[in-house]
Design a protein around this motif. Sequence first.
Motif, PDB file in Angstrom:
ATOM      1  N   LYS A 113      -9.330  -9.320  15.749  1.00  0.00           N
ATOM      2  CA  LYS A 113      -8.004  -9.121  15.164  1.00  0.00           C
ATOM      3  C   LYS A 113      -8.142  -8.244  13.921  1.00  0.00           C
ATOM      4  N   LEU A 114      -7.278  -7.233  13.826  1.00  0.00           N
ATOM      5  CA  LEU A 114      -7.380  -6.246  12.763  1.00  0.00           C
ATOM      6  C   LEU A 114      -6.403  -6.574  11.630  1.00  0.00           C
ATOM      7  N   ILE A 115      -6.963  -6.900  10.460  1.00  0.00           N
ATOM      8  CA  ILE A 115      -6.163  -7.170   9.264  1.00  0.00           C
ATOM      9  C   ILE A 115      -6.430  -6.057   8.254  1.00  0.00           C
ATOM     10  N   THR A 116      -5.358  -5.531   7.666  1.00  0.00           N
ATOM     11  CA  THR A 116      -5.461  -4.440   6.705  1.00  0.00           C
ATOM     12  C   THR A 116      -4.935  -4.878   5.351  1.00  0.00           C
ATOM     13  N   SER A 117      -5.709  -4.618   4.294  1.00  0.00           N
ATOM     14  CA  SER A 117      -5.242  -4.838   2.924  1.00  0.00           C
ATOM     15  C   SER A 117      -4.820  -3.512   2.311  1.00  0.00           C
ATOM     16  N   PHE A 118      -3.593  -3.463   1.804  1.00  0.00           N
ATOM     17  CA  PHE A 118      -3.136  -2.323   1.012  1.00  0.00           C
ATOM     18  C   PHE A 118      -3.326  -2.672  -0.460  1.00  0.00           C
ATOM     19  N   ARG A 119      -4.020  -1.777  -1.190  1.00  0.00           N
ATOM     20  CA  ARG A 119      -4.435  -2.136  -2.541  1.00  0.00           C
ATOM     21  C   ARG A 119      -4.011  -1.151  -3.633  1.00  0.00           C
ATOM     22  N   GLY A 120      -3.563   0.037  -3.268  1.00  0.00           N
ATOM     23  CA  GLY A 120      -3.184   0.972  -4.335  1.00  0.00           C
ATOM     24  C   GLY A 120      -3.100   2.397  -3.853  1.00  0.00           C
ATOM     25  N   TYR A 121      -4.210   3.136  -3.988  1.00  0.00           N
ATOM     26  CA  TYR A 121      -4.183   4.559  -3.633  1.00  0.00           C
ATOM     27  C   TYR A 121      -3.842   4.760  -2.165  1.00  0.00           C
ATOM     28  N   ASP A 122      -4.197   3.774  -1.320  1.00  0.00           N
ATOM     29  CA  ASP A 122      -3.971   3.917   0.120  1.00  0.00           C
ATOM     30  C   ASP A 122      -2.497   3.872   0.502  1.00  0.00           C
ATOM     31  N   ILE A 123      -1.670   3.224  -0.321  1.00  0.00           N
ATOM     32  CA  ILE A 123      -0.248   3.106  -0.005  1.00  0.00           C
ATOM     33  C   ILE A 123       0.590   3.994  -0.939  1.00  0.00           C
ATOM     34  N   TYR A 135       0.723   6.029   8.695  1.00  0.00           N
ATOM     35  CA  TYR A 135       0.342   4.691   9.157  1.00  0.00           C
ATOM     36  C   TYR A 135       1.148   4.211  10.367  1.00  0.00           C
ATOM     37  N   ASP A 136       1.909   5.106  10.984  1.00  0.00           N
ATOM     38  CA  ASP A 136       2.768   4.688  12.102  1.00  0.00           C
ATOM     39  C   ASP A 136       1.974   3.983  13.200  1.00  0.00           C
ATOM     40  N   GLU A 137       0.864   4.581  13.630  1.00  0.00           N
ATOM     41  CA  GLU A 137       0.076   3.994  14.709  1.00  0.00           C
ATOM     42  C   GLU A 137      -0.583   2.691  14.266  1.00  0.00           C
ATOM     43  N   LEU A 138      -1.060   2.652  13.035  1.00  0.00           N
ATOM     44  CA  LEU A 138      -1.678   1.435  12.520  1.00  0.00           C
ATOM     45  C   LEU A 138      -0.672   0.291  12.456  1.00  0.00           C
ATOM     46  N   PHE A 139       0.556   0.582  12.043  1.00  0.00           N
ATOM     47  CA  PHE A 139       1.578  -0.469  11.985  1.00  0.00           C
ATOM     48  C   PHE A 139       1.884  -1.036  13.375  1.00  0.00           C
ATOM     49  N   LYS A 140       1.723  -0.200  14.417  1.00  0.00           N
ATOM     50  CA  LYS A 140       1.948  -0.670  15.790  1.00  0.00           C
ATOM     51  C   LYS A 140       0.765  -1.475  16.307  1.00  0.00           C
ATOM     52  N   LYS A 141      -0.447  -1.024  16.021  1.00  0.00           N
ATOM     53  CA  LYS A 141      -1.637  -1.635  16.620  1.00  0.00           C
ATOM     54  C   LYS A 141      -2.291  -2.705  15.754  1.00  0.00           C
ATOM     55  N   GLY A 142      -2.083  -2.644  14.445  1.00  0.00           N
ATOM     56  CA  GLY A 142      -2.680  -3.632  13.558  1.00  0.00           C
ATOM     57  C   GLY A 142      -2.084  -5.013  13.786  1.00  0.00           C
ATOM     58  N   TYR A 182       5.224  -5.064  -4.963  1.00  0.00           N
ATOM     59  CA  TYR A 182       5.567  -3.649  -5.061  1.00  0.00           C
ATOM     60  C   TYR A 182       5.016  -2.877  -3.872  1.00  0.00           C
ATOM     61  N   PHE A 183       3.762  -3.138  -3.500  1.00  0.00           N
ATOM     62  CA  PHE A 183       3.153  -2.439  -2.368  1.00  0.00           C
ATOM     63  C   PHE A 183       3.612  -3.012  -1.028  1.00  0.00           C
ATOM     64  N   GLN A 184       3.932  -4.295  -0.986  1.00  0.00           N
ATOM     65  CA  GLN A 184       4.511  -4.866   0.233  1.00  0.00           C
ATOM     66  C   GLN A 184       5.820  -4.152   0.577  1.00  0.00           C
ATOM     67  N   LYS A 185       6.648  -3.951  -0.417  1.00  0.00           N
ATOM     68  CA  LYS A 185       7.921  -3.266  -0.202  1.00  0.00           C
ATOM     69  C   LYS A 185       7.695  -1.835   0.266  1.00  0.00           C
ATOM     70  N   LYS A 186       6.711  -1.149  -0.315  1.00  0.00           N
ATOM     71  CA  LYS A 186       6.407   0.224   0.107  1.00  0.00           C
ATOM     72  C   LYS A 186       5.985   0.269   1.575  1.00  0.00           C
ATOM     73  N   ALA A 187       5.125  -0.690   1.978  1.00  0.00           N
ATOM     74  CA  ALA A 187       4.651  -0.719   3.370  1.00  0.00           C
ATOM     75  C   ALA A 187       5.805  -0.949   4.332  1.00  0.00           C
ATOM     76  N   ILE A 188       6.706  -1.851   3.989  1.00  0.00           N
ATOM     77  CA  ILE A 188       7.863  -2.126   4.851  1.00  0.00           C
ATOM     78  C   ILE A 188       8.752  -0.889   4.947  1.00  0.00           C
ATOM     79  N   GLN A 189       8.934  -0.196   3.828  1.00  0.00           N
ATOM     80  CA  GLN A 189       9.736   1.042   3.844  1.00  0.00           C
ATOM     81  C   GLN A 189       9.108   2.109   4.736  1.00  0.00           C
ATOM     82  N   LEU A 190       7.785   2.085   4.856  1.00  0.00           N
ATOM     83  CA  LEU A 190       7.080   3.060   5.692  1.00  0.00           C
ATOM     84  C   LEU A 190       7.084   2.678   7.173  1.00  0.00           C
ATOM     85  N   GLY A 191       7.515   1.462   7.488  1.00  0.00           N
ATOM     86  CA  GLY A 191       7.612   1.071   8.888  1.00  0.00           C
ATOM     87  C   GLY A 191       6.853  -0.172   9.285  1.00  0.00           C
TER      88      GLY A 191
END
Length: 431
Positions: free
Chosen positions: A147-157, A169-176, A185-194
């Motif tokens: 199972k693939l878990i991704t941490s968003f920590r700063g520069y990556d998001i 990150y479109d494909e990662l959001f589908k397959k992760g 703050y970064f959770q909200k950014k990730a959701i806005q990105l899809g």
Amino acid sequence: MKIAFVVGYFPVLSETFILNQIIGAIDRGHEVEIYAYQPANTSKVHPNVKKYQLMNRTFYQPHIPPNHFSRLSKAIKLLINNFHKNPLVLLRSLNFFKYGRWAASLRLFYSVIPLLESKSYDIIHCQFGTFAREAMIWRDIGAIKGKLITSFRGYDITWFVHENGEQIYDELFKKGDFFLANCKYFQKKAIQLGCDEQKIVVHGSGIDCSQFQFKLRLPPGANEKIYVTTTCRLIEKKGIEYSIRAVAEVIKSYPNIEYNIIGDGYLQVELQQLIEKLNVAGQIKLLGWRNQPEIIEILDKSHIFIAPSVTTRDGNQDAPVNTLKEAMAMGLPVISTLHGGIPELVENGISGFLVPERDVDAIAEKLTYLIKHPEMWSKMGQAGRAYVEAHYDINKLNDELIQIYQRVSSHNLPLLEPALAETRRLNSQGY
């Protein structure tokens, strides 16, 4: 459980947040392996790297020569020597029709060399979204399972999205399988990105509060120094230019200040030149990087901590930084900025002060206020320690992380958010 951590350079002194999660999983009885690009500078490492013999658990990709001919020559040798281990994975890694430049540059080929023994895990935890994109392909070509878990920590998001577009990150959001953000703050950014909001939770970076002993901060004597400290990498995002200018201004009225900056980075020469230009080399010092015991020793004798993070020109931003948590845990009043996830950590006027980014006058004003009102130091220090213990204690967060792993591994995601909320409620009450 069997857990793979996918990281960049390892071990890195400035990334204790990753180290804390690794040893937390080991302490809880789980089998851990680490996949990294290359070794970092190992002349100074965290004591736990040796204590837990983490280098024996770490697998590195072969070094990729920058010269194309050398890269191809080395790849041919690697192919001959390793083809018998897993020919399908090696051949799939060369499929440039499907994986484009990642395959054509041979980067994907080099990256799968440590994965040719049919690696299978319950959880593959990628530290930073940038590494998760590669691990996603490893899984696609059969080099790794789990199972693939991704941490968003700063520069990556922030920076990485700014540089590569909002679809990166479109494909990662589908397959992760699941995602973690180290602040709201970064959770909200990730959701806005899809990112599916049901597949991402906030899981902060923790510190071991027991390693950072709290001490009431008292004003120095009449002829004693006021010690101000910053711990960070010397890069644009950390905003050190602005704290140097601010402290230099305050020194005009309070010449007994000593400002120690712990860390190194590409701006070191430029910042040293600034210090000399401002004629404060005797009072503002770049100490270089220090290991954790050395940092604790410096913080122990400090009175005030500054973390002047800024949003860079290419969009890079900080989460609630661990160096701030460490200083707050030790009872230091702090000055930081209205930046990224930092307001989720520092309660303005309670545990410290928050000022606008790049505002030298505002930093100087708050520093002057704290010098004039040392009775605030102990109040802010106590508030900061309490907040860090309640929200960022590594033991509580590592228990939470294992709970996340177990639920993701068992496909029990619908109950994950309520379960974490109850765990956090009990932790805040001291259970």
